[in-house]
Write a protein that holds these residues in place. Structure first.
Motif, PDB file in Angstrom:
ATOM      1  N   GLN A 121      17.774  17.785  48.498  1.00 49.73           N
ATOM      2  CA  GLN A 121      17.173  18.325  47.284  1.00 49.73           C
ATOM      3  C   GLN A 121      16.672  17.210  46.373  1.00 49.73           C
ATOM      4  OE1 GLN A 121      16.492  21.651  46.743  1.00 49.73           O
ATOM      5  NE2 GLN A 121      15.209  20.651  45.194  1.00 49.73           N
ATOM      6  N   ASN A 122      17.425  16.114  46.293  1.00 49.36           N
ATOM      7  CA  ASN A 122      16.975  14.962  45.493  1.00 49.36           C
ATOM      8  C   ASN A 122      15.663  14.398  46.037  1.00 49.36           C
ATOM      9  OD1 ASN A 122      19.228  15.205  43.886  1.00 49.36           O
ATOM     10  ND2 ASN A 122      20.343  13.494  44.791  1.00 49.36           N
ATOM     11  N   ASN A 123      15.553  14.323  47.358  1.00 46.90           N
ATOM     12  CA  ASN A 123      14.324  13.807  47.970  1.00 46.90           C
ATOM     13  C   ASN A 123      13.140  14.743  47.720  1.00 46.90           C
ATOM     14  OD1 ASN A 123      15.835  11.703  48.946  1.00 46.90           O
ATOM     15  ND2 ASN A 123      15.851  12.384  51.072  1.00 46.90           N
ATOM     16  N   ARG A 124      13.402  16.056  47.801  1.00 46.19           N
ATOM     17  CA  ARG A 124      12.328  17.026  47.530  1.00 46.19           C
ATOM     18  C   ARG A 124      11.827  16.877  46.092  1.00 46.19           C
ATOM     19  NH1 ARG A 124      15.552  22.152  50.144  1.00 46.19           N
ATOM     20  NH2 ARG A 124      14.931  21.857  52.336  1.00 46.19           N
ATOM     21  N   ASP A 125      12.748  16.722  45.161  1.00 47.97           N
ATOM     22  CA  ASP A 125      12.360  16.561  43.752  1.00 47.97           C
ATOM     23  C   ASP A 125      11.570  15.266  43.560  1.00 47.97           C
ATOM     24  OD1 ASP A 125      13.714  18.906  43.228  1.00 47.97           O
ATOM     25  OD2 ASP A 125      15.527  17.920  42.477  1.00 47.97           O
ATOM     26  N   ARG A 126      12.035  14.205  44.192  1.00 48.04           N
ATOM     27  CA  ARG A 126      11.385  12.897  44.038  1.00 48.04           C
ATOM     28  C   ARG A 126       9.969  12.893  44.603  1.00 48.04           C
ATOM     29  NH1 ARG A 126      13.897   8.870  47.978  1.00 48.04           N
ATOM     30  NH2 ARG A 126      12.413   9.996  49.344  1.00 48.04           N
ATOM     31  N   ASP A 127       9.760  13.520  45.775  1.00 46.24           N
ATOM     32  CA  ASP A 127       8.486  13.434  46.482  1.00 46.24           C
ATOM     33  C   ASP A 127       7.659  14.714  46.393  1.00 46.24           C
ATOM     34  OD1 ASP A 127       9.212  10.897  47.207  1.00 46.24           O
ATOM     35  OD2 ASP A 127       9.894  11.445  49.222  1.00 46.24           O
ATOM     36  N   GLY A 128       8.012  15.586  45.468  1.00 48.84           N
ATOM     37  CA  GLY A 128       7.314  16.863  45.349  1.00 48.84           C
ATOM     38  C   GLY A 128       5.818  16.719  45.130  1.00 48.84           C
TER      39      GLY A 128
END
Length: 335
Positions: A121-128
């Protein structure tokens, strides 16, 4: 009532389930605490132009292009908070613009996975924003998904050629299991059970001729070269300025890329029972053909009597196998 064997098997399964849940909880907590800074953690190797060029060339060379769709499917296992998949997709897209249309793939589809839902989820938020921009002008995709690389469900999900991957990327996943084995398992097994599970799954995720690309600070990984699912394993050294965090081993700042080529045809997937882990490796397959009643053809001694009643696990299966082979080769004592 359950038999003793059934009870022991159930207890072992419960322990394994608890251990897996404990490991997932550990990584969730780790990412909750360490990802607050928003700075990606690049273990083993940083995504420098050198590393991205090296991986891109391995992907673009023969064996990774699909003839019908000319789309390349890539999965990264144990991605953590690394930006490798994002950087690699950007790099591949730039290189594609320099290739002729007949030789360039139509699209790249990358899935970066980790066992931790918090991390994903952190990666999705970062690279959205980056992921959203892909939909504007290309068929290329980048997704972050939760995946347990040791899950037995992987086999069921990968049942056709269209479900398989051209490349499996690994920057720290295999190393983590090797580290866990060395710290928590003092057994004498040559190939750790966790590694056997991982390589079993990786092999069945790849299409024939696909590549398992592993980045590691280890000079040698015998389990890779001995695994029956790989027809060829080559090693390349990563340039020093691309070496990332080696967790305290900065005195010898070296890292390597192991390129493992998937063997077999689509109908020849790796498929022994998971309890027969020795049969997954060339150097231990002979163990599956030897039991206590195996005889020396010269002196008639059984393998059990040769060991003097000692358990195989006492001093290690590989040690006893070597000694038994030596006895059979040089025995001159007639019965």
């Amino acid at each position: 009532a359950m038999t003793n064997g059934t009870t022991a098997a159930a207890a072992s399964q419960d322990a394994a389930t608890r251990q897996k849940r404990s490991a997932i909880d550990f990584w969730d907590t780790y990412h909750e605490e360490s990802d607050a800074s928003g700075v990606p953690k690049e273990w083993i190797a940083r995504d420098t132009p050198h590393l991205l060029d090296l991986i891109s060339e391995l992907i673009e060379e023969g064996g990774c292009h699909r003839r019908r769709t000319r789309a390349i499917r890539i999965v990264e296992i144990g991605c953590g908070t690394s930006t490798l998949s994002r950087s690699l997709l950007s790099h591949l897209r730039r290189r594609r613009g320099q290739l002729t249309s007949s030789s360039s793939p139509a699209s790249y589809h990358i899935v970066a996975t980790d066992v931790s839902e918090v991390c994903i989820q952190n990666n999705r938020d970062r690279d959205g924003a980056f992921i959203g921009s892909l939909a504007d002008d290309t068929d290329d995709t980048l997704r972050y998904e939760t995946l347990d690389a040791l899950s037995t469900a992987i086999d069921a999900e990968l049942h056709s050629e269209e479900s398989l991957y051209d490349v499996v990327l690994d920057k720290g996943c295999l190393d983590t299991f090797l580290f866990r084995n060395s710290r928590g398992n003092k057994s004498t097994e040559r190939h750790p059970p966790l590694l056997a599970e991982l390589l079993f799954n990786v092999s069945n995720m790849l299409q024939p001729g696909g590549k398992y690309i592993v980045m590691s600070p280890r000079r040698r990984i015998p389990s890779l070269t001995q695994f029956v699912g790989f027809s060829e394993v080559t090693k390349l050294e990563i340039e020093e300025k691309s070496v990332g965090n080696l967790d305290g081993n900065q005195g010898d700042a070296r890292a390597y890329v192991f390129v493992c080529k998937r063997a077999g045809d689509i109908d020849d997937r790796i498929g022994p029972s998971r309890s027969e882990k020795a049969s997954l490796f060339r150097d231990t397959r002979e163990l599956t053909l030897i039991d206590d009643d195996s005889l020396c053809e010269v002196c008639g001694l059984t393998f059990a009597k040769f060991r003097g009643g000692e358990s195989l696990s006492g001093r290690g299966e590989m040690r006893w196998l070597r000694k038994w082979k030596g006895h059979n080769q040089h025995c001159n004592k007639k019965t």
